[in-house]
Design a protein around this motif. Sequence first.
Motif, PDB file in Angstrom:
ATOM      1  N   ARG A 115       0.841  -1.205   0.000  1.00 54.16           N
ATOM      2  CA  ARG A 115       0.000   0.000   0.000  1.00 54.16           C
ATOM      3  C   ARG A 115       0.879   1.260   0.000  1.00 54.16           C
ATOM      4  NH1 ARG A 115      -5.442  -0.556   1.556  1.00 54.16           N
ATOM      5  NH2 ARG A 115      -5.980  -2.761   1.667  1.00 54.16           N
ATOM      6  N   TYR A 141       0.701   4.110  -2.702  1.00 47.97           N
ATOM      7  CA  TYR A 141       0.462   5.493  -2.263  1.00 47.97           C
ATOM      8  C   TYR A 141       1.498   6.430  -2.884  1.00 47.97           C
ATOM      9  CZ  TYR A 141       0.422   9.348   1.160  1.00 47.97           C
ATOM     10  OH  TYR A 141       0.389  10.566   1.779  1.00 47.97           O
ATOM     11  N   ASP A 164      -3.302   5.952   8.083  1.00 44.39           N
ATOM     12  CA  ASP A 164      -4.665   6.127   7.587  1.00 44.39           C
ATOM     13  C   ASP A 164      -4.708   6.399   6.086  1.00 44.39           C
ATOM     14  OD1 ASP A 164      -5.541   5.674  10.101  1.00 44.39           O
ATOM     15  OD2 ASP A 164      -5.793   7.802  10.615  1.00 44.39           O
ATOM     16  N   ARG A 172      -5.359   3.474   3.689  1.00 49.34           N
ATOM     17  CA  ARG A 172      -6.547   2.606   3.875  1.00 49.34           C
ATOM     18  C   ARG A 172      -7.737   3.070   3.051  1.00 49.34           C
ATOM     19  NH1 ARG A 172      -4.268  -1.866   5.565  1.00 49.34           N
ATOM     20  NH2 ARG A 172      -2.515  -1.244   6.824  1.00 49.34           N
ATOM     21  N   THR A 173      -7.529   3.553   1.857  1.00 49.47           N
ATOM     22  CA  THR A 173      -8.647   3.986   1.016  1.00 49.47           C
ATOM     23  C   THR A 173      -8.834   2.979  -0.122  1.00 49.47           C
ATOM     24  OG1 THR A 173      -7.286   5.234  -0.530  1.00 49.47           O
ATOM     25  CG2 THR A 173      -7.987   6.407   1.463  1.00 49.47           C
ATOM     26  N   PRO A 174     -10.044   2.930  -0.713  1.00 47.39           N
ATOM     27  CA  PRO A 174     -10.267   2.013  -1.840  1.00 47.39           C
ATOM     28  C   PRO A 174      -9.308   2.281  -3.005  1.00 47.39           C
ATOM     29  CG  PRO A 174     -12.362   2.806  -0.985  1.00 47.39           C
ATOM     30  CD  PRO A 174     -11.299   3.596  -0.288  1.00 47.39           C
ATOM     31  N   GLU A 175      -8.974   3.558  -3.227  1.00 45.93           N
ATOM     32  CA  GLU A 175      -8.057   3.899  -4.323  1.00 45.93           C
ATOM     33  C   GLU A 175      -6.672   3.264  -4.080  1.00 45.93           C
ATOM     34  OE1 GLU A 175      -6.758   7.946  -4.400  1.00 45.93           O
ATOM     35  OE2 GLU A 175      -6.282   7.895  -6.541  1.00 45.93           O
ATOM     36  N   SER A 177      -6.108   0.656  -2.136  1.00 48.24           N
ATOM     37  CA  SER A 177      -6.267  -0.804  -2.193  1.00 48.24           C
ATOM     38  C   SER A 177      -6.064  -1.300  -3.614  1.00 48.24           C
ATOM     39  CB  SER A 177      -7.674  -1.221  -1.742  1.00 48.24           C
ATOM     40  OG  SER A 177      -7.894  -0.865  -0.411  1.00 48.24           O
ATOM     41  N   LEU A 185     -14.616   0.592   6.679  1.00 46.47           N
ATOM     42  CA  LEU A 185     -14.481   1.824   5.901  1.00 46.47           C
ATOM     43  C   LEU A 185     -15.494   2.876   6.337  1.00 46.47           C
ATOM     44  CD1 LEU A 185     -13.859   0.326   2.327  1.00 46.47           C
ATOM     45  CD2 LEU A 185     -12.206   1.562   3.736  1.00 46.47           C
ATOM     46  N   GLN A 207     -15.601   6.824   5.502  1.00 48.88           N
ATOM     47  CA  GLN A 207     -15.520   6.838   4.041  1.00 48.88           C
ATOM     48  C   GLN A 207     -16.873   6.502   3.412  1.00 48.88           C
ATOM     49  OE1 GLN A 207     -12.113   4.922   2.371  1.00 48.88           O
ATOM     50  NE2 GLN A 207     -10.819   5.489   4.095  1.00 48.88           N
ATOM     51  N   VAL A 226     -18.782   4.713   1.049  1.00 48.31           N
ATOM     52  CA  VAL A 226     -18.724   3.584   0.116  1.00 48.31           C
ATOM     53  C   VAL A 226     -20.017   2.784   0.226  1.00 48.31           C
ATOM     54  CG1 VAL A 226     -16.211   3.251   0.081  1.00 48.31           C
ATOM     55  CG2 VAL A 226     -17.542   2.233   1.913  1.00 48.31           C
TER      56      VAL A 226
END
Length: 220
Positions: free
Chosen positions: A39, A43, A83, A86-89, A91, A156, A161, A163
């Motif tokens: 990740r 990032y 943090d 830890r976003t869908p993007e 992931s 999430l 977030q 989602v």
Amino acid sequence: MDIVRIAIDGPSGAGKSTIAKRVSAALGIDYIDTGAMYRAIGYKMIQQGIALDNEHSVKEMLACTEIDFSAGDIILDGAVINDAIRTPEISRMASQCSALAPVRKKLVELQRAMGQKKSVIMDGRDIGTNVMPDAEYKFFVTASPEERARRRFLELTEMGQAVTYEDVLEDIIRRDKNDTTRELNPLAKAEDALELDTTEMGIEEVTNKIIQEVKETWQQ
Ligand code: DC
């Protein structure tokens, strides 16, 4: 006291990191979240606008990248990024960049070094098969895609977030496909790993089973 190395592999959202954190606390050994390392690279690639097919830039970026863990934090080039990754993007990007040979080479080397001198529990996709094939204990933790999507959706939304469950499920299915079909070290159960399904057993029970298994046999 003998060193103990524990490998936990399995698909996204099966409960690996929750289990690994608890086992690490119960046994007093370090926890290494190898997914967080992929990740971190994903990032950085997004931050720097590096395309997946630009091998030259990927290699250049990797040469000046430092990843470390300290007191439960993941640190990329000196900054805590817990943090932000830890976003869908991220992931999606982590799953995609984890298929690149130079990325895997760098991270697997780092992971092997981290697991060499002290007791560790490491979770990921290729730990029992590739990073630590000689680990004393290997577990393969699974759960149904629907249960995994339910858990990730809760996680999430708790983080604030926006989602939907359907999007999370779709994402999980897509990532399973990427992770199991990629050419390099795909997600796979090591022959000598014990498979545990958290859909039926629950995360608590699986955690206790692993702690019990290690405590009963380690150092004897
Ligand atoms: O466990 P995670 O969801 O944080 O992992 C993010 C991505 O990193 C995952 O889609 C696959 C990749 N990964 C990998 O290829 N090998 C590992 N040992 C750990 C993660």
